[in-house]
Design a protein around this motif. Structure first.
Motif, PDB file in Angstrom:
ATOM      1  N   TYR A 136       0.844  -1.184   0.000  1.00  0.00           N
ATOM      2  CA  TYR A 136       0.000   0.000   0.000  1.00  0.00           C
ATOM      3  C   TYR A 136       0.887   1.245   0.000  1.00  0.00           C
TER       4      TYR A 136
ATOM      5  N   PRO B  99      -4.453   2.611   4.182  1.00  0.00           N
ATOM      6  CA  PRO B  99      -4.817   2.816   2.773  1.00  0.00           C
ATOM      7  C   PRO B  99      -6.310   3.082   2.630  1.00  0.00           C
ATOM      8  N   PRO B 100      -6.728   3.713   1.518  1.00  0.00           N
ATOM      9  CA  PRO B 100      -8.161   3.894   1.287  1.00  0.00           C
ATOM     10  C   PRO B 100      -8.838   2.522   1.132  1.00  0.00           C
ATOM     11  N   ALA B 101     -10.127   2.455   1.494  1.00  0.00           N
ATOM     12  CA  ALA B 101     -10.854   1.182   1.451  1.00  0.00           C
ATOM     13  C   ALA B 101     -10.819   0.579   0.051  1.00  0.00           C
TER      14      ALA B 101
ATOM     15  N   VAL C  33      -7.798  -1.527  -0.346  1.00  0.00           N
ATOM     16  CA  VAL C  33      -7.926  -2.781   0.414  1.00  0.00           C
ATOM     17  C   VAL C  33      -8.760  -3.779  -0.392  1.00  0.00           C
ATOM     18  N   THR C  34      -9.855  -3.298  -0.950  1.00  0.00           N
ATOM     19  CA  THR C  34     -10.731  -4.164  -1.750  1.00  0.00           C
ATOM     20  C   THR C  34     -10.014  -4.644  -3.007  1.00  0.00           C
TER      21      THR C  34
ATOM     22  N   LEU D 149      -6.775  -5.123  -3.490  1.00  0.00           N
ATOM     23  CA  LEU D 149      -5.806  -6.170  -3.150  1.00  0.00           C
ATOM     24  C   LEU D 149      -6.528  -7.464  -2.777  1.00  0.00           C
ATOM     25  N   SER D 150      -7.601  -7.336  -2.006  1.00  0.00           N
ATOM     26  CA  SER D 150      -8.353  -8.515  -1.567  1.00  0.00           C
ATOM     27  C   SER D 150      -8.888  -9.286  -2.773  1.00  0.00           C
TER      28      SER D 150
ATOM     29  N   LEU E  16      -5.954 -11.017  -4.622  1.00  0.00           N
ATOM     30  CA  LEU E  16      -5.462 -12.206  -3.919  1.00  0.00           C
ATOM     31  C   LEU E  16      -6.434 -13.366  -4.093  1.00  0.00           C
ATOM     32  N   ASP E  17      -7.718 -13.042  -4.056  1.00  0.00           N
ATOM     33  CA  ASP E  17      -8.755 -14.038  -4.283  1.00  0.00           C
ATOM     34  C   ASP E  17      -8.597 -14.687  -5.646  1.00  0.00           C
TER      35      ASP E  17
ATOM     36  N   ILE F 208      -5.321 -16.850  -5.765  1.00  0.00           N
ATOM     37  CA  ILE F 208      -5.268 -18.032  -4.901  1.00  0.00           C
ATOM     38  C   ILE F 208      -6.464 -18.945  -5.130  1.00  0.00           C
TER      39      ILE F 208
ATOM     40  N   ILE G   7       1.259 -13.597   4.131  1.00  0.00           N
ATOM     41  CA  ILE G   7       1.467 -12.174   4.387  1.00  0.00           C
ATOM     42  C   ILE G   7       2.394 -12.051   5.590  1.00  0.00           C
TER      43      ILE G   7
END
Lengths: 381, 381
Positions: free
Chosen positions: B50, B55-57, B60-61, B63-64, B67-68, B71, B105
């Motif tokens: 970040y 970080p701004p929301a 976060v979303t 990156l989430s 990663l989803d 993975i 992480i």
């Protein structure tokens, strides 16, 4: 299926400017111990995990360590949903990558609920996590313009729970909302103003258990299995008389839930004490919990010098002081004003006795009388 | 073991106040595609995930979701460490609960490094993630007062890597630091002032690969396998001529790393264009990338009316304007002042042609001449 239901941890919260992180750490330790002791199959936390959308780093670390203990050490799955205090996006980060470990974090509400099957030593159950969302957000998510109220939004989500086939297993709804007729505490942030956030408890009665969050006092509505666990700690003096607990729930197919409240004992209680300054200072000597977080109501009706300083010398965590004695006098304000005008001698006597720790002697009183008279004569000139 | 090495994503970053989140989303899509295409066994991101500790929301979303995809969808493990821009505590939340899914992480640096064995179709390797920490933090962690510099702190952590038995498997160090002699960009935040953050590249040469983060330009130091991947996007105009990429690394026991740079093409490039306003406006017609993020250097030496507005009508994402023509004139400031004094006619002619889009006619010039003379006579009176 045997699980512990809790909610409203508000990690990172302060009480009158005082950090509660150590108290929260101790409460979480108790919850972990209770979970192990009662050999539960899961721990469910129904929203308001953190106190703010961006919690302090210490709160993040506290929760991370706790989850590690529950899951890696005790192998107890944890399910947690976002409440109105949480940032659903932030809480939900990488949630999919945690599931396999037994950590079920449910961030932003999605149009389709994702039921979670938890399998325990004491049997299985389906959990239906419903993170908090504004009615407008639910309307948008479901693309249904008829949704305008909290009640309609919840009803729409619960219709999915009703429609899901649990194949005879118990259904547990996890939600964060305000049930009509519930008791509030001062530490809750209203979901909306003017009572528009109220939801009929009857919406939840068809399910085997409703694990609710939002209200900080433990209580149930409509039926014993539609229940708020309440917060594990007192987050305002309005909760001083509440008995905090987590809820142990045992579910067997086609049987009513067996519910037991497991008390959580705060290392430092949140209490209100009342009396005169002298009485309270005296009483402190025999108070083994003098370091509790205290609101003090002083009954003294006369002026006091630095009562907070004096109280804190015996009760180190006095957070708030109310002069109830003086407040009663407010009602007789006019009389009071007269009395103050006339009573320089009395006021000075009070002041002197507090500073010097002794009363004015007869000679001192005489001298003071003379001085006051002299000043008043000056005024008239 | 075949993996992609990247770093310095700075998710949530802005360029001259402009959000880059969409550009970042597109860059991450390319990285995911490259990972799938090259059938890598892992993706490694060496810090500064970040741009800010909070970080701004939306970041976060982003990156989430990424990663989803990596993975859950592609089954490609991801290893990421905290850089100096990240909050190690926040990034490390519930990290233990993600490992089983293949998401590694690494938040706060710990006294004992935790080596991670990644097993891929192309063989296995040990990874040694070293999150960024200040030398004082490392001194405290290791309880070693002799550690006062970045170099000593890194040497102490690397001693653990050297001591760890990899049983013949390749060793990959993942670190966030400044190697002596490296090239900087303007978008990096220095780790310390006055060069005290410099680390000898030789510290890393003994290992099979050093996946480094911090510097935004791709480069290596001392040996080809001691390498910065650089950021996937240009985060300042100082990087305008850099070619951004991720690094594909293939490792076989006892063989040198095979390294390939895989270009990342920004949907919107970051460029510097130079010329006169008229030239640039003309050139825009044939520029298929006129919506790139631009710094414009105008060579015009005379006053211009609203050059930014005019440029943005053709180049919508001009972020910065430099009047290099005027800047050159600064050197001849005195001469310039004289010219301005004398040149009312010339200045008005420029102004008129820019506003009206045409030149003054002979008659208008005559009239203007008369007016200016009149005004000067007024001055003398």
């Amino acid at each position: 299926m045997k699980f512990i239901h809790s909610s409203d941890w508000h990690l990172g919260r302060q009480l009158h400017g005082e950090s509660l992180i150590e108290q929260q750490r101790l409460a979480l330790q108790q919850i972990a111990q209770l979970a192990v002791e009662h050999q539960v199959d899961a721990l469910v936390i129904a929203g308001d995990i953190y106190d703010r959308s961006i919690p302090p780093a210490a709160a993040v670390t506290l929760l991370s360590d706790f989850l590690d203990e529950m899951i890696a050490e005790h192998q107890i799955p944890v399910l947690l949903t976002a409440g109105n205090h949480d940032s659903a996006e932030r809480l939900g980060f990488a949630a999919n990558q945690m599931k396999r470990s037994g950590l079920h974090i449910v961030g932003s509400l999605t149009a389709e609920l994702t039921p979670i099957l938890l399998q325990g030593k004491s049997g299985a159950a389906w959990f239906y996590p419903i993170s908090y969302a504004e009615p407008t957000a639910v309307r948008h998510l479901l693309d249904d313009d008829s949704i305008t109220s909290h009640e309609q939004a919840m009803a729409a989500m619960l219709a999915q729970v009703a429609a899901h086939s649990s194949e005879g297993l118990p259904k547990v709804v996890v939600a964060h909302c305000f049930l009509d007729g519930s008791s509030e505490s001062e530490s809750e942030r209203p979901l909306s103003v003017g009572g528009a956030d109220r939801i009929s408890p009857a919406l939840f009665t068809p399910f085997d258990y409703a694990a609710l969050g939002h209200l900080h006092g433990p209580q149930y509505r409509a039926a014993e299995h539609v229940r708020y666990s309440g917060s594990p700690l007192k987050y305002s003096f309005s909760e001083a008389t509440q008995r905090k607990s987590v809820t142990l729930v045992e579910l067997k197919p086609s049987q009513p839930a067996v519910i037991t409240l497991l008390p959580i004992t705060a290392a430092r209680d949140v209490r209100i004490i009342e009396g005169s300054l002298a009485e309270l200072l005296e009483r402190a000597k025999d108070d083994p919990h003098a370091d509790d977080y205290l609101m003090v109501r002083l009954s003294d009706t006369h002026a006091l010098l630095d009562p907070m300083g004096k109280l804190r010398s015996r009760y180190p965590n006095v957070l708030h002081l109310e002069r109830t004695g003086l407040m009663t006098q407010q009602q007789d304000r006019d009389i009071g004003r007269e009395r103050i005008k006339k009573g320089e001698l009395e006021m000075f006597s009070d002041f002197f006795s507090q500073v010097a720790g002794e009363l004015l002697t007869e000679a001192q009183q005489q001298h003071l009388h003379g001085l006051i008279d002299e000043l008043h004569q000056g005024e008239d000139a």
